[in-house]
Design a protein around this motif. Structure first.
Motif, PDB file in Angstrom:
ATOM      1  N   ASP A 157      40.210  38.219  37.817  1.00 13.74           N
ATOM      2  CA  ASP A 157      39.335  38.904  37.140  1.00 13.74           C
ATOM      3  C   ASP A 157      39.298  40.466  37.498  1.00 13.74           C
ATOM      4  N   VAL A 158      39.204  41.228  36.583  1.00  9.12           N
ATOM      5  CA  VAL A 158      39.504  42.761  37.119  1.00  9.12           C
ATOM      6  C   VAL A 158      38.266  43.552  36.061  1.00  9.12           C
ATOM      7  N   VAL A 159      37.452  44.418  37.055  1.00  4.81           N
ATOM      8  CA  VAL A 159      36.368  45.361  36.559  1.00  4.81           C
ATOM      9  C   VAL A 159      36.512  46.596  37.241  1.00  4.81           C
ATOM     10  N   ILE A 160      36.008  47.779  36.367  1.00  2.27           N
ATOM     11  CA  ILE A 160      35.942  48.790  37.119  1.00  2.27           C
ATOM     12  C   ILE A 160      35.016  48.894  38.047  1.00  2.27           C
ATOM     13  N   TYR A 161      35.204  49.280  39.320  1.00  9.55           N
ATOM     14  CA  TYR A 161      34.082  49.589  40.178  1.00  9.55           C
ATOM     15  C   TYR A 161      33.547  50.896  40.385  1.00  9.55           C
ATOM     16  N   GLN A 162      34.384  51.837  40.419  1.00  5.85           N
ATOM     17  CA  GLN A 162      33.962  53.276  40.672  1.00  5.85           C
ATOM     18  C   GLN A 162      34.952  54.254  40.009  1.00  5.85           C
ATOM     19  N   TYR A 163      34.454  55.326  39.507  1.00  6.57           N
ATOM     20  CA  TYR A 163      35.016  56.339  38.750  1.00  6.57           C
ATOM     21  C   TYR A 163      35.019  57.632  39.739  1.00  6.57           C
ATOM     22  N   PHE A 164      36.187  58.383  39.355  1.00  9.85           N
ATOM     23  CA  PHE A 164      36.567  59.712  40.062  1.00  9.85           C
ATOM     24  C   PHE A 164      35.120  60.371  39.698  1.00  9.85           C
ATOM     25  N   SER A 165      34.476  61.289  40.897  1.00 13.36           N
ATOM     26  CA  SER A 165      33.420  62.102  40.684  1.00 13.36           C
ATOM     27  C   SER A 165      33.630  62.888  39.209  1.00 13.36           C
ATOM     28  N   SER A 166      32.511  62.865  38.396  1.00 14.39           N
ATOM     29  CA  SER A 166      32.240  63.572  37.367  1.00 14.39           C
ATOM     30  C   SER A 166      33.524  63.297  36.460  1.00 14.39           C
ATOM     31  N   THR A 167      33.905  62.047  36.346  1.00 10.60           N
ATOM     32  CA  THR A 167      34.783  61.887  35.284  1.00 10.60           C
ATOM     33  C   THR A 167      34.828  60.289  34.842  1.00 10.60           C
ATOM     34  N   THR A 168      35.529  60.096  33.628  1.00 15.82           N
ATOM     35  CA  THR A 168      35.363  58.389  33.241  1.00 15.82           C
ATOM     36  C   THR A 168      36.912  57.823  33.724  1.00 15.82           C
ATOM     37  N   ASN A 169      37.533  58.503  34.745  1.00 16.57           N
ATOM     38  CA  ASN A 169      38.708  57.773  35.085  1.00 16.57           C
ATOM     39  C   ASN A 169      38.496  56.956  36.140  1.00 16.57           C
ATOM     40  N   PRO A 170      38.852  55.754  36.309  1.00 16.37           N
ATOM     41  CA  PRO A 170      38.282  54.688  37.288  1.00 16.37           C
ATOM     42  C   PRO A 170      39.335  55.143  38.717  1.00 16.37           C
ATOM     43  N   GLN A 171      38.646  55.076  39.741  1.00 20.11           N
ATOM     44  CA  GLN A 171      39.059  55.344  41.072  1.00 20.11           C
ATOM     45  C   GLN A 171      39.302  54.110  41.765  1.00 20.11           C
ATOM     46  N   TYR A 172      38.296  53.019  41.651  1.00 20.61           N
ATOM     47  CA  TYR A 172      38.658  51.671  42.227  1.00 20.61           C
ATOM     48  C   TYR A 172      38.206  50.552  41.330  1.00 20.61           C
ATOM     49  N   TYR A 173      39.059  49.510  41.307  1.00 15.68           N
ATOM     50  CA  TYR A 173      38.701  48.430  40.628  1.00 15.68           C
ATOM     51  C   TYR A 173      38.236  47.222  41.622  1.00 15.68           C
ATOM     52  N   LEU A 174      37.526  46.244  41.030  1.00 19.35           N
ATOM     53  CA  LEU A 174      37.240  45.188  41.734  1.00 19.35           C
ATOM     54  C   LEU A 174      37.681  44.033  41.205  1.00 19.35           C
ATOM     55  N   LEU A 175      38.705  43.336  41.948  1.00 23.79           N
ATOM     56  CA  LEU A 175      39.232  42.018  41.669  1.00 23.79           C
ATOM     57  C   LEU A 175      38.374  40.797  42.297  1.00 23.79           C
ATOM     58  N   LYS A 176      38.425  39.715  41.258  1.00 25.31           N
ATOM     59  CA  LYS A 176      37.733  38.590  41.896  1.00 25.31           C
ATOM     60  C   LYS A 176      38.524  37.449  41.537  1.00 25.31           C
ATOM     61  N   LYS A 177      38.618  36.410  42.650  1.00 20.93           N
ATOM     62  CA  LYS A 177      39.250  35.057  42.377  1.00 20.93           C
ATOM     63  C   LYS A 177      38.363  33.927  42.824  1.00 20.93           C
ATOM     64  N   GLN A 178      38.608  33.035  42.683  1.00 20.70           N
ATOM     65  CA  GLN A 178      37.987  31.771  43.323  1.00 20.70           C
ATOM     66  C   GLN A 178      38.886  31.021  44.328  1.00 20.70           C
ATOM     67  N   VAL A 179      38.103  30.272  45.179  1.00 17.68           N
ATOM     68  CA  VAL A 179      38.831  29.339  46.156  1.00 17.68           C
ATOM     69  C   VAL A 179      38.048  28.261  46.634  1.00 17.68           C
ATOM     70  N   GLU A 180      38.297  27.252  46.531  1.00 20.73           N
ATOM     71  CA  GLU A 180      37.591  25.959  46.993  1.00 20.73           C
ATOM     72  C   GLU A 180      37.555  26.125  48.765  1.00 20.73           C
ATOM     73  N   ALA A 181      36.308  25.789  49.170  1.00 19.15           N
ATOM     74  CA  ALA A 181      36.062  25.734  50.623  1.00 19.15           C
ATOM     75  C   ALA A 181      35.375  24.394  51.015  1.00 19.15           C
ATOM     76  N   VAL A 182      35.601  24.004  52.379  1.00 25.97           N
ATOM     77  CA  VAL A 182      34.725  22.999  52.802  1.00 25.97           C
ATOM     78  C   VAL A 182      34.131  23.355  54.221  1.00 25.97           C
ATOM     79  N   SER A 183      33.203  22.482  54.510  1.00 25.26           N
ATOM     80  CA  SER A 183      32.388  23.056  55.774  1.00 25.26           C
ATOM     81  C   SER A 183      33.198  22.309  56.865  1.00 25.26           C
ATOM     82  N   GLY A 184      33.142  23.215  57.970  1.00 27.21           N
ATOM     83  CA  GLY A 184      33.884  22.591  59.051  1.00 27.21           C
ATOM     84  C   GLY A 184      34.523  23.687  60.304  1.00 27.21           C
TER      85      GLY A 184
END
Length: 624
Positions: A157-184
């Motif tokens: 999944d990709v969403v815009i995280y931060q824009y360049f100052s005083s613009t509507t141009n994306p500076q950073y995107y936030l990527l998200k994935k999922q992974v299974e984890a087990v206790s141990g």
């Protein structure tokens, strides 16, 4: 003819044995001894004999009882019998959870300002994440996290995280994935071996051991765990790259891993003792000569060459197999390093938003031609979180649970016998080897026409076909790729009956649209009612709830729409086939397939799908 003494064989307890001995003495030694009073010297010997008989009877009964799983009482015997029947007792239960994994990624700058995937990270499996409320509890990720890879079963999944100052141009995107984890928690033990010996064992004296993760020796050889030492093949996974598979690497965007069977000599088995310690047992191969020197084969029998077997008229000793590599080789003059996982328990069942402290997170990225400061930024941006509570953690199985589970497990013998066995096995293939969303199992002659049916029966009446479908990146039904079928073939072969012939085929999918007319009660908002009707149909036709060869029942649709609050009557429901373009290439005559209000699937296994519910479900309100 001498009288045969009347000996009673069914009396086992002390008092009965004593009385039998007294009666025996009175009958056969009445002229030798007659004083059976409690203080008589002879009474002491009678009671001692009865005592010995009682003890021997007890141990005889107990020993027989402890050999039967249904009646055994001692935990160590129940565990041993469970292993003999192919069941592995669970000493602890690890909690599991699906973690969200985040990282920042810069944009590629002007003019497009799109995500620059050169900075996408790969996070190695077995990353350890701690609990925020209780840092002593850790979770380990089970798979590689690759932010450069996205598919229907492993989306990014990709969403815009931060824009360049005083613009509507994306500076950073936030990527998200999922992974299974087990206790141990990962622990390590080392064991040193000297001169070779057959079937050597070592014991890991620890509690709450979940599994052995890896064993390597001093020469960096890997030792593999198998269910039993006679099994010489394991599942081996490798990345779907040209060097590994030139025929299928083009499909690595949907299937990243290849599944193969690998023959291994260095192998071991594990079992728990009654103190919950883990015992590792290795093979018996202690000879430095190849197996062919000891085991007869067409190349060496009777040739009279050096190391050949020339005595063709003599029987071969089957015990020779115990000295060969038939059961794996034994470690010798080396040190084994054992990595194993411990943990689990009820305390590992944590609430949501509590697993998020990075402990050991190893990420990799190709830094060629990248900004070092941005590389540092993205590597430091990795975060984990659990939206849902972890669950499944608990104590190990009780003695009675082990008994019942072993009795239930034995009839299946870990083999695919019924159609349900094959169906469950196909759907349980790990998604990293290719995602199978739908499967249907049938014997070939049952789905054949009258002309071909007898041919199938004559060729192989045990032949079955597994019809499968997969999902594309949007979650819609699609045919499975060749590499998925190859992986499934390998996965099924492990538990397939030798006499079974299994064909893996594509199922058909037919896309449909739904049109309906309704009338509504007065004083109700027409738009709200129409939206409610469309939503119930979206839920009804949710593809995750549909199976191959499931019919469509008109009365179900009428009832669902009619149950929406404010609907006065359902006037009409029409279903139509959609094909071509972004839809399935297969057309289907719904009208001819409809009998008494039911749309039946074809003889060839198929599934109905509303591919785009937002546009393929349409309704209108009719007023009079």
């Amino acid at each position: 003819m001498a009288n045969v003494p009347d000996i009673k064989y069914f009396d086992k307890d002390f008092s009965t044995l004593k009385q039998d001995l007294i009666n025996y003495a009175r009958t056969y030694f009445q002229n030798s001894y007659m004083d059976f009073s409690p203080s008589a010297p002879g009474n002491m010997f009678i009671e001692m004999a009865a005592y010995v008989g009682d003890v021997l009877s007890f141990y005889t009964d107990t020993q027989l009882q402890e050999t039967l799983l249904l009646y055994a009482q001692e935990r160590k015997n129940i565990i041993a019998l469970a292993y003999a029947l192919g069941y592995r007792p669970k000493i602890t239960s690890a909690a599991s959870v699906m973690l969200d994994v985040f990282q920042l990624i810069p944009s590629d700058g002007a003019p497009n300002y799109k995500p620059d995937y050169r900075y996408a990270l790969k996070i190695d499996e077995s990353a350890t994440i701690k609990s925020i409320s209780n840092p002593s509890i850790t979770f380990l990720t089970q798979n590689l996290v690759d932010f450069n890879f996205s598919s229907s079963y492993d989306p990014t999944d990709v969403v815009i995280y931060q824009y360049f100052s005083s613009t509507t141009n994306p500076q950073y995107y936030l990527l998200k994935k999922q992974v299974e984890a087990v206790s141990g928690q990962i622990k390590t033990s080392t064991f040193t071996f000297g001169n070779p010996e057959q079937f050597p064992t070592v014991t890991i004296n620890d509690q709450n051991i979940i599994e052995v993760l890896q064993i390597t020796d001093s020469d960096d050889n890997t030792w593999y765990e198998v269910p039993y030492l006679a099994q010489d093949t394991i599942f081996d996974e490798s990345l779907n790259l040209p060097v590994n598979e030139p025929n299928y690497y083009q499909e690595n965007n949907s299937t990243r891993f290849l599944l193969r069977l690998k023959k291994v000599q260095r192998r071991f088995t594990t079992r728990f003792d009654d103190d919950n310690n883990l015992i590792l047992e290795f093979g018996s191969g202690v000879t430095s000569s190849p197996d062919e020197v000891i085991i007869p084969n067409p190349d060496n029998v009777g040739l009279g060459l050096v190391d050949s077997i020339s005595k063709m008229n003599l029987a071969y000793d089957p015990s020779n197999f115990q000295y060969t590599n038939e059961y794996g080789i034994a470690p010798q003059n080396t040190t084994l390093t054992v990595k194993y996982l411990v943990g689990g328990g009820i305390t590992a069942n944590l609430p949501s938003d509590d697993i998020g402290l990075n402990d050991t997170v190893v990420s990799t990225i190709s830094t060629y031609n990248l900004d070092p400061s941005l590389v540092t930024t993205v590597q430091g941006s990795v975060r984990f979180n659990n939206n849902e509570p972890s669950s499944g953690g608990g104590p190990g199985e009780t003695t009675e649970q082990i008994r019942l589970q072993a009795l239930a497990n034995f009839p299946t013998q870990n083999r695919n016998v019924t159609k349900a066995d094959y169906l469950v096995r196909a759907l349980s293939m790990p998604a990293k080897f290719g995602y199978i969303s739908k499967a249907y199992v049938a014997q070939d002659y049952l789905v054949a026409n009258d002309v071909d049916k007898q041919n199938f029966i004559n060729s192989n009446p045990l032949a079955i076909s597994i019809y499968i479908l997969s999902n594309n990146i949007d979650g819609n039904i699609t045919t499975a790729s060749n590499v998925v079928k190859q992986n499934l073939k390998t996965y099924l072969s492990y538990n397939k009956m030798m006499s079974d012939a299994v064909n893996i085929k594509d199922a058909y999918f037919v896309n449909i649209k739904v049109n309906f007319d309704i009338s509504i009660l007065p004083a109700y908002n027409s738009q709200d009612i129409l939206t409610g009707c469309i939503n119930v149909l979206k839920d009804y036709f949710d593809i995750s709830k549909w199976q191959i060869n499931q019919p469509i029942i008109y009365s179900d649709i009428y009832n669902l729409i009619g149950a929406v609050k404010g609907v006065q009557s359902v006037i009409k429901v029409d279903l139509a086939n959609l094909s071509g373009g972004n839809y399935s290439t297969y057309s289907y005559d719904l009208k001819s397939a409809t009998k008494q209000g039911v749309i039946y699937p074809s003889l060839d296994p198929m599934i109905f799908e509303v591919r785009y519910p937002d546009i393929d479900i349409y309704g209108k309100i009719v007023t009079y």
